[in-house]
Each structure stands twice: as structure tokens, then as C-alpha cells.
Design a protein around this motif. Structure first.
Motif, short mmCIF file in Angstrom:
data_model
loop_
_atom_site.label_atom_id
_atom_site.label_comp_id
_atom_site.label_asym_id
_atom_site.label_seq_id
_atom_site.Cartn_x
_atom_site.Cartn_y
_atom_site.Cartn_z
N SER A 87 1.21 4.84 1.95
CA SER A 87 0.79 5.35 3.25
C SER A 87 0.98 6.86 3.33
O SER A 87 1.91 7.42 2.74
CB SER A 87 1.59 4.68 4.37
N ASN A 101 -2.79 2.54 13.97
CA ASN A 101 -2.60 3.83 13.33
C ASN A 101 -1.26 4.47 13.71
O ASN A 101 -1.06 5.67 13.54
CB ASN A 101 -3.74 4.78 13.66
N CYS A 109 1.20 9.75 6.33
CA CYS A 109 1.42 9.84 7.78
C CYS A 109 1.65 11.29 8.21
O CYS A 109 1.91 12.18 7.39
CB CYS A 109 2.62 9.00 8.19
N ASP A 161 2.91 16.49 5.52
CA ASP A 161 2.62 15.06 5.55
C ASP A 161 3.83 14.25 5.09
O ASP A 161 4.66 14.72 4.32
CB ASP A 161 1.43 14.75 4.64
N THR A 191 0.83 -1.20 0.00
CA THR A 191 0.00 0.00 0.00
C THR A 191 0.87 1.25 0.00
O THR A 191 2.05 1.20 0.34
CB THR A 191 -0.92 0.02 1.24
N LYS A 208 -2.39 8.38 8.72
CA LYS A 208 -3.64 8.99 8.29
C LYS A 208 -4.33 8.10 7.26
O LYS A 208 -5.55 8.06 7.17
CB LYS A 208 -3.38 10.38 7.72
N GLN A 209 -3.53 7.41 6.48
CA GLN A 209 -4.06 6.49 5.47
C GLN A 209 -2.99 5.46 5.15
O GLN A 209 -1.83 5.81 4.96
CB GLN A 209 -4.46 7.24 4.20
N GLY A 210 -3.36 4.18 5.10
CA GLY A 210 -2.38 3.14 4.79
C GLY A 210 -2.18 2.18 5.94
O GLY A 210 -3.10 1.92 6.72
#
Length: 209
Positions: free
Chosen positions: A130, A172, A132, A140, A128, A162-164
Motif C-alpha cells: 500500500s 480509501n 498512503c 508518502d 498487497t 493512494k494505492q492498495g
């Protein structure tokens, strides 16, 4: 400024050598003279006196080869950390510095045991991108993750996801940060994709002089 690149031949997936190149350029742009030294299998590992040590991402097999080789030099590495040497380990290389890495066949490999976390590999890969956040620098942090492992017991993470993918399942928190040691599964390479993070390390190293 002395940088040591450990296992550039074994632990160098996804262009992770670019982290060393990017940091060298950032330091030189700030007026520093930079020497890069390479140490690997069959070399006497000695990171004493280094300002910065980098280890990149490896295949699961090469990770175990590097881990086994480093066991004889763990006192040297620990002393360097205690004396202010900064270590950045990307991909699965940071897993070696924890308590253990259990492979997908259930075989437990003793880690260098510097920090409290442990890792278990599985049969399925996590692949994936990511996104962060971090308190280290502005903006970011982005990176690519390709791993077959879950890491638990991290008491001091490096990034907020935040995503991934994080360290563990439904986690998280990503990576580890213990004193002068920084570890992240983000590859790509992370210091090239995130210039602000590269600047953070360059400025920190200059302040330590």
C-alpha cells in the motif's frame, strides 16, 4: 523514556518488533535514555506511566488470545491513554480496540470498545503493498498488508490510501487515529520503512515530557 512492548511473543509477524527498535534508536539519537519493558500472557498488564506502548500484528488466532487477555486490563489501558500514553498498534492488533471482531466462523468477539469501529473477518486474504498519504509527516507512507478482515465505522482514519487496501471494501481510508491511539494494518515494519513517521513519534514523545 519508557516503552512497553505488549505480546512480543504472540503479536510479532513480519518483523514488527523492528518498530520498537527503530523508535528506540531515534529517541537515543535525540539524547533520550530509553527503557523497553515486555509484558505478555501471564504478566500483570500495567501500562500506567509508560510513554509509548506498541502491539504488533498477529495471526487471527493469537489476536483473539491477546484480546481475551486484555479484557481484564482495559481500565488500566484506558487510563493510560487518558493520561497521555501513546499507543501504536500495527496489523490486526488495532482491531481489538474497537467494538468487536467477528471471526470467519461468524463468532463475535467483544472488543475493548474504546473506539466506534468494528471488524469482520472473511475467508479470503487481502495481500498487497500500500501507498498512503498522511498529514502527520512529510512524504508518502508505504507498507505491506496481509489481512483477512474488513473494518467499518472508522470516524478518524490515520492514512489516505493512494494505492492498495483501505480499512473496508473500496475504502480509501486506512488505519485509525483517536487522540494518543494510532492503528494501521501496514506492517513490514512501518516505522523502519518510513523513517519520517518514526521521527514523528520520537519528536512527539519528547515534546510530551
Amino acid at each position: 523514556m519508557r516503552i512497553i512492548h505488549l505480546f512480543a511473543d504472540l503479536c510479532n509477524l513480519y518483523g514488527d518488533y523492528g518498530n520498537v527498535c527503530g523508535l528506540k534508536r531515534a529517541l537515543e539519537n535525540k539524547g533520550q535514555n530509553v527503557e523497553i519493558e515486555y509484558q505478555s500472557i501471564d504478566d500483570e498488564i500495567d501500562v500506567s506511566g509508560a510513554d509509548f506502548v506498541f502491539i504488533g500484528s498477529a495471526t487471527e488466532r493469537n489476536q483473539k488470545v491477546a484480546l481475551n487477555y486484555l479484557q481484564s486490563y482495559k481500565d488500566n489501558i484506558k487510563a493510560a491513554l487518558d493520561n497521555g500514553t501513546v499507543i501504536l498498534a500495527t496489523g490486526n492488533s488495532f482491531e481489538m480496540f474497537g467494538q468487536s471482531v467477528t471471526d470467519c466462523d461468524g463468532i463475535k468477539h467483544e472488543g475493548l470498545s474504546f473506539f466506534p469501529y468494528e471488524t469482520i473477518e472473511g475467508k479470503e486474504r487481502i495481500v498487497t503493498d500500500s501507498l498512503c498519504d498522511t498529514s502527520l509527516c512529510g512524504g508518502d507512507i508505504i507498507g505491506f498488508v496481509n489481512k483477512a478482515s474488513l473494518t467499518t465505522g472508522v470516524t478518524s482514519p490515520l492514512f489516505d490510501v493512494k494505492q492498495g487496501s483501505g480499512n473496508g471494501k473500496d475504502d480509501n481510508k486506512e488505519g485509525v487515529h483517536y487522540g494518543n491511539f494510532y492503528g494501521t494494518h501496514l506492517i513490514g515494519p512501518v516505522l523502519i520503512r518510513n523513517p519520517q513517521l518514526c521521527e514523528y513519534f520520537a519528536d512527539m514523545l519528547i515534546k510530551k515530557q
